[in-house]
Scaffold this active site. Structure first.
Site, mmCIF file in Angstrom:
data_model
loop_
_atom_site.group_PDB
_atom_site.id
_atom_site.type_symbol
_atom_site.label_atom_id
_atom_site.label_comp_id
_atom_site.label_asym_id
_atom_site.label_seq_id
_atom_site.Cartn_x
_atom_site.Cartn_y
_atom_site.Cartn_z
ATOM 1 N N GLY A 129 -0.532 4.466 -0.005
ATOM 2 C CA GLY A 129 -1.356 5.608 0.351
ATOM 3 C C GLY A 129 -2.003 6.222 -0.882
ATOM 4 O O GLY A 129 -2.573 5.533 -1.719
ATOM 5 N N GLY A 138 -6.523 0.075 4.033
ATOM 6 C CA GLY A 138 -5.720 -1.132 3.853
ATOM 7 C C GLY A 138 -6.538 -2.395 3.995
ATOM 8 O O GLY A 138 -6.301 -3.388 3.282
ATOM 9 N N ASP A 139 -7.502 -2.388 4.905
ATOM 10 C CA ASP A 139 -8.357 -3.565 5.099
ATOM 11 C C ASP A 139 -9.218 -3.822 3.864
ATOM 12 O O ASP A 139 -9.453 -4.975 3.485
ATOM 13 C CB ASP A 139 -9.244 -3.375 6.326
ATOM 14 C CG ASP A 139 -8.435 -3.104 7.580
ATOM 15 O OD1 ASP A 139 -7.292 -3.582 7.667
ATOM 16 O OD2 ASP A 139 -8.941 -2.384 8.469
ATOM 17 N N GLU A 142 -0.718 7.204 -3.446
ATOM 18 C CA GLU A 142 -0.075 6.778 -4.691
ATOM 19 C C GLU A 142 -0.549 5.414 -5.161
ATOM 20 O O GLU A 142 -0.007 4.856 -6.120
ATOM 21 C CB GLU A 142 1.441 6.768 -4.511
ATOM 22 C CG GLU A 142 2.033 8.130 -4.188
ATOM 23 C CD GLU A 142 3.519 8.037 -3.860
ATOM 24 O OE1 GLU A 142 4.220 7.216 -4.478
ATOM 25 O OE2 GLU A 142 3.962 8.781 -2.970
ATOM 26 N N GLY A 143 -1.545 4.817 -4.489
ATOM 27 C CA GLY A 143 -2.084 3.536 -4.932
ATOM 28 C C GLY A 143 -1.360 2.365 -4.314
ATOM 29 O O GLY A 143 -1.097 2.341 -3.115
ATOM 30 N N SER A 186 0.847 -1.189 0.000
ATOM 31 C CA SER A 186 0.000 0.000 0.000
ATOM 32 C C SER A 186 0.881 1.237 0.000
ATOM 33 O O SER A 186 1.777 1.368 0.840
ATOM 34 C CB SER A 186 -0.891 0.021 1.249
ATOM 35 O OG SER A 186 -1.784 -1.074 1.238
#
Length: 328
Positions: free
Chosen positions: A218, A250-251, A220-221, A216
């Protein structure tokens, strides 16, 4: 069936403030409380999207009783292993002015050796009946990384795809156990590998034994690298970032990864590499969905839910390869 394992669940408490001013007193509307922890959030997303999912976790004390009651009310299928220690709390403060979210996570009570063994035994029993098992979140004191790695190895040997989203020594232990997919964020990856470059860090985990690493990034994909050809990694991102509550982003990405593994057996087969058109297509689709689900979760007030816009967002995701970027 998809099994999610949450070793360190929490009562998730969320407040929204107009503007967060450190040191000041804030008047806010009533906060929200719900059963949480990363694996439970993953299970909520999967269930809402129509997947057959079972959430396994622990519960202890008054907070644990409240967690159990909330899961019953939600209708989420679950199994809870009773423990003596109080289930922890996680507090999220959403600053509406900046769009930033500040999170305060309690560490969680120690598991006794018997409690840790009971949780792992139940995870192994239920996991053997699953197509995909997700182990998600921090490890509470008393649950050793090597014990989690043994669970990963046992499920992999039984033909179950295993996704692990944790941090620290548990992440590296899961890689060495041959996890199907690891899903660290950029900071977690740097902390465990010592590599500031996420591509280099992902390759460390692949070299340790993981089949696929999804990082991950953030706003930025995300980045997807495959052990069969780490040079051809995939980058997926939206044209512009979304702002909101990133607590469950993230989940949601992990839920998308688990769904893709459940739907596409070629992603679970260790022989399927990037030269296999079916595997390549399925992996790109997984990257698109994980990016879109993660972004859509940011638009929701609470973790464990997707915005109705997630399908439209998926169509907007831009996918490139490391090869194309390096040659540009």
């Amino acid at each position: 069936m998809i099994l999610t394992v949450t070793p360190n669940p929490a009562e998730d408490l969320t407040w929204h403030v107009d503007r967060l001013r450190p040191g000041d007193t804030h008047r806010v509307d009533a906060g929200a409380s719900r059963a949480g922890g990363k694996g439970i959030n993953v299970a909520r997303v999967l269930a809402a999207e129509g997947h057959d999912v079972l959430a396994l976790s622990t519960a202890g004390g008054a907070t644990g009783a409240g967690l159990a009651e909330d899961l019953e009310r939600s209708g989420l299928r679950h199994v809870l292993v009773p423990v003596a220690g109080e289930t922890r709390r996680s507090i999220a403060i959403v600053d509406e002015a900046s769009g930033d979210t500040s999170i305060f996570n309690e560490r969680g009570a120690d598991l006794s050796p018997v409690e840790a063994a009971d949780l792992l035994a139940e995870a192994a029993r239920l996991g053997r009946a699953a197509a995909v098992a997700v182990i998600s979140g921090s490890l509470p004191p008393g649950l050793e990384p090597d014990a989690v790695a043994a669970l990963v190895a046992e499920l992999i040997a039984a033909g179950v795809a295993v996704v692990v989203d944790t941090s620290g020594p548990g992440l590296l232990a899961a890689a060495r156990a041959g996890a199907t997919v690891l899903k660290p964020n950029r900071d977690e990856l740097a902390a465990v590998t010592g590599e500031s470059d996420p591509v280099a860090g992902a390759r460390v985990l692949l070299d340790a034994g993981a089949s696929v690493v999804v990082v991950s990034l953030g706003a930025e994909g995300l980045l997807v690298l495959d052990a069969t050809d780490a040079a051809r990694g995939i980058r997926a991102r939206l044209p512009k970032p979304l702002h909101g509550n990133a607590t469950g982003a993230g989940d949601a990405a992990v839920a998308a990864i688990a769904a893709a593994l459940a739907e596409h057996p070629e992603l679970r087969a260790p022989g399927g590499g990037p030269d296999d058109p079916d595997t390549t297509s399925a992996r790109i689709a997984m990257a698109r969905r994980a990016t879109a689900w993660s972004a859509s979760a940011v638009l929701m007030p609470l973790a464990g839910a997707l915005s109705p816009e997630h399908a439209a967002l998926e169509a907007d995701v831009v996918v490139t390869t490391l090869e194309s970027q390096e040659s540009a």
